[in-house]
Design a protein around this motif. Sequence first.
Motif, short mmCIF file in Angstrom:
data_model
loop_
_atom_site.label_atom_id
_atom_site.label_comp_id
_atom_site.label_asym_id
_atom_site.label_seq_id
_atom_site.Cartn_x
_atom_site.Cartn_y
_atom_site.Cartn_z
N ALA A 90 0.80 -1.23 0.00
CA ALA A 90 0.00 0.00 0.00
C ALA A 90 0.84 1.27 0.00
O ALA A 90 0.49 2.25 -0.67
N ASP A 91 1.91 1.30 0.77
CA ASP A 91 2.67 2.54 0.90
C ASP A 91 4.13 2.18 1.22
O ASP A 91 4.44 1.75 2.35
N PRO A 92 5.02 2.35 0.25
CA PRO A 92 6.43 1.95 0.47
C PRO A 92 7.04 2.63 1.70
O PRO A 92 7.87 2.02 2.38
N ALA A 93 6.64 3.86 2.01
CA ALA A 93 7.23 4.55 3.16
C ALA A 93 6.82 3.87 4.46
O ALA A 93 7.64 3.74 5.39
N VAL A 94 5.58 3.43 4.55
CA VAL A 94 5.12 2.75 5.77
C VAL A 94 5.76 1.36 5.86
O VAL A 94 6.16 0.92 6.94
N THR A 95 5.86 0.70 4.72
CA THR A 95 6.52 -0.62 4.73
C THR A 95 7.97 -0.47 5.21
O THR A 95 8.45 -1.28 6.00
N ALA A 96 8.63 0.57 4.73
CA ALA A 96 10.02 0.79 5.16
C ALA A 96 10.08 1.08 6.65
O ALA A 96 11.01 0.65 7.35
N LEU A 97 9.10 1.81 7.14
CA LEU A 97 9.06 2.10 8.58
C LEU A 97 8.88 0.82 9.39
O LEU A 97 9.56 0.60 10.40
N VAL A 98 7.98 -0.03 8.94
CA VAL A 98 7.77 -1.31 9.65
C VAL A 98 9.05 -2.15 9.61
O VAL A 98 9.43 -2.76 10.61
N THR A 99 9.71 -2.14 8.47
CA THR A 99 10.98 -2.88 8.37
C THR A 99 11.98 -2.35 9.39
O THR A 99 12.65 -3.13 10.09
N ALA A 100 12.07 -1.03 9.48
CA ALA A 100 13.02 -0.43 10.43
C ALA A 100 12.64 -0.80 11.87
O ALA A 100 13.51 -1.12 12.69
N VAL A 101 11.36 -0.78 12.16
CA VAL A 101 10.90 -1.15 13.52
C VAL A 101 11.25 -2.60 13.80
O VAL A 101 11.75 -2.95 14.88
N ARG A 102 10.99 -3.45 12.83
CA ARG A 102 11.29 -4.88 13.02
C ARG A 102 12.79 -5.07 13.28
O ARG A 102 13.18 -5.86 14.15
N GLN A 103 13.60 -4.38 12.50
CA GLN A 103 15.05 -4.54 12.67
C GLN A 103 15.48 -4.08 14.05
O GLN A 103 16.22 -4.75 14.77
N ALA A 104 14.98 -2.91 14.44
CA ALA A 104 15.39 -2.34 15.73
C ALA A 104 14.91 -3.21 16.89
O ALA A 104 15.57 -3.27 17.93
#
Length: 556
Positions: free
Chosen positions: A231-245
């Motif tokens: 749906a939204d690459p920026a939100v997907t990237a944010l979730v990825t960053a959260v998962r990594q952290a």
Amino acid sequence: MTNQTTPSTKQTIATPRPVASSAQNGPQEAAPATQTAPAPQPLAQRVNNRSHRPTNQAFRDFIASGWGPRPDALPERAESAQWAQQRRARLGALFPGERLVIPAGPLVTRNNDCDYRFRPFSAFAHLAGTGTDFEPDAVLVLEPLTVPGAVLAAGEPTHETVLYFRPRASRGSEEFYADPRYGELWVGVRPSIEEVESLTGIRCAHIDTLPDALAKDAGPDAVHLRVMAQADPAVTALVTAVRQAAGLLDATEESQASATALDEALAEAASELRLRKDQWEVDQLQAAVDATKAGFDDLIRSIPRAKGHWRGERVLEGAFGAKAREEGNGLGYETIAAAGNHANTLHWICNDGPVRPGEMVLVDAGVEVDSLYTADVTRTIPVDGRFTEPQRRIYQAVLDAADASFAKAATPGCRFRDLHAAAMEVLAARLEEWGMLPQGVTAADSLAADGQFHRRWMVHGTSHHLGLDVHDCAQARREMSMDTLLLPGMVFTIEPGLYFREDDLLVPQELRGMAVRVEDDVVIRPDGRPEYLTAGIPRRPDEVEAWVSGLIAAES
Ligand code: GLY
Ligand code: MN
Ligand code: MN
């Protein structure tokens, strides 16, 4: 389009979106006498060079002042709200203890600083219960109220929903007058937190708080996340960053694949949730069909003008499109207005040909209403108001196939794929009768898996689910969509056709250059009966002739 004065910097959630600053509007800043030659202006900023906006403080104070009060009254709760709440409850029950992230999607750039008209991601519209234009960059989060695997009492809620979006800024802000993507003077008054809460019944929060909200308590032994990743690459990237952290994702292939699998299961579940429409959705689809009927009426009224125009197909397309915008949000997909041999090109959407006397025009068009549900209807129309004998012969074969498919839908135990099979039986038999199957091949031979010769003249499927998307529920598993039993609330098309290209030497001469498709929208009622939502749109040859002749006569 009005000139814009600020950069169209793509917003990301994690990085606050910049609004115009004086530094971005260099030309009106007086350069100090001692300054050396300025660095070349970056390309991305040059989009703002078309006009000058004052940036002096007196102007800023002036434009922030002298406005009347905002209305006190909050909007009434949307009719869709209670239905959307039930949908969220059903989705949440599949993923207890997990944080589910469903973005509306961003504005999409058409070119430079011009965006396409915003249309939210369909899963978001379904689960938020919001329609037209709501709301670029918004994100729906189903926040877990339990731990994974918790045993819940019947009806116990699994999640609380929070809707994150960018509420309107105050009139004292730069956004108010200087932000062409979001500012009130550019795109109108956008809603406040309180207004959206009142409208949707969902707790709302500022989009700037999303990163912290997604990160809260995330971890291997705590909260896991799933995101609607397309749906939204920026939100997907944010979730990825959260998962990594949070230690939920590392660089190994296995870890990446497992995160992808989590997200795909969410997309699949949200798609399957839409297979059976609730009563509100069925009403919206009926409204879309009714508006589509009005669009076809206007299109038929425009036939005399189309016949006299060098691009008559565009005249037809335009007539339908005007009604779609007047009555709904617009089109559910690009209109096909295909005269004569053009109708043999399945996705003929350039519609740049003439409409000649004696031809049929195949029109596949659907209005998307403000709730974003769309109709999907095809009628093949004799432009003179009368079918010729060969045209009628093809039309009747296609109609018989459609009727067989509908009759099958009324049979207990009918599976979705049986709709196609029933139509194919009719078409194969008719093609055998017309001597078009290969030498020695019967209709029965052709219907066998290793035959299928009849498909030369109908290469597409007969049915698809219909809803917020014209090809709805596209992420559903095959056993849940094509192979499913027909169930109450399902809405689908029946759309057989025959396509005889003018250069097809296996087609009898008098049938070449003609194509017919008849497409109707069907709902399975709560008692299991199929019913045409399109019953009000003429489809039998005599009815179509009377429809066309009547409307054209009334115009002249
Ligand atoms: N209009 C697209 C379809 O009929 O599937
Ligand atoms: Mn269709
Ligand atoms: Mn269609």
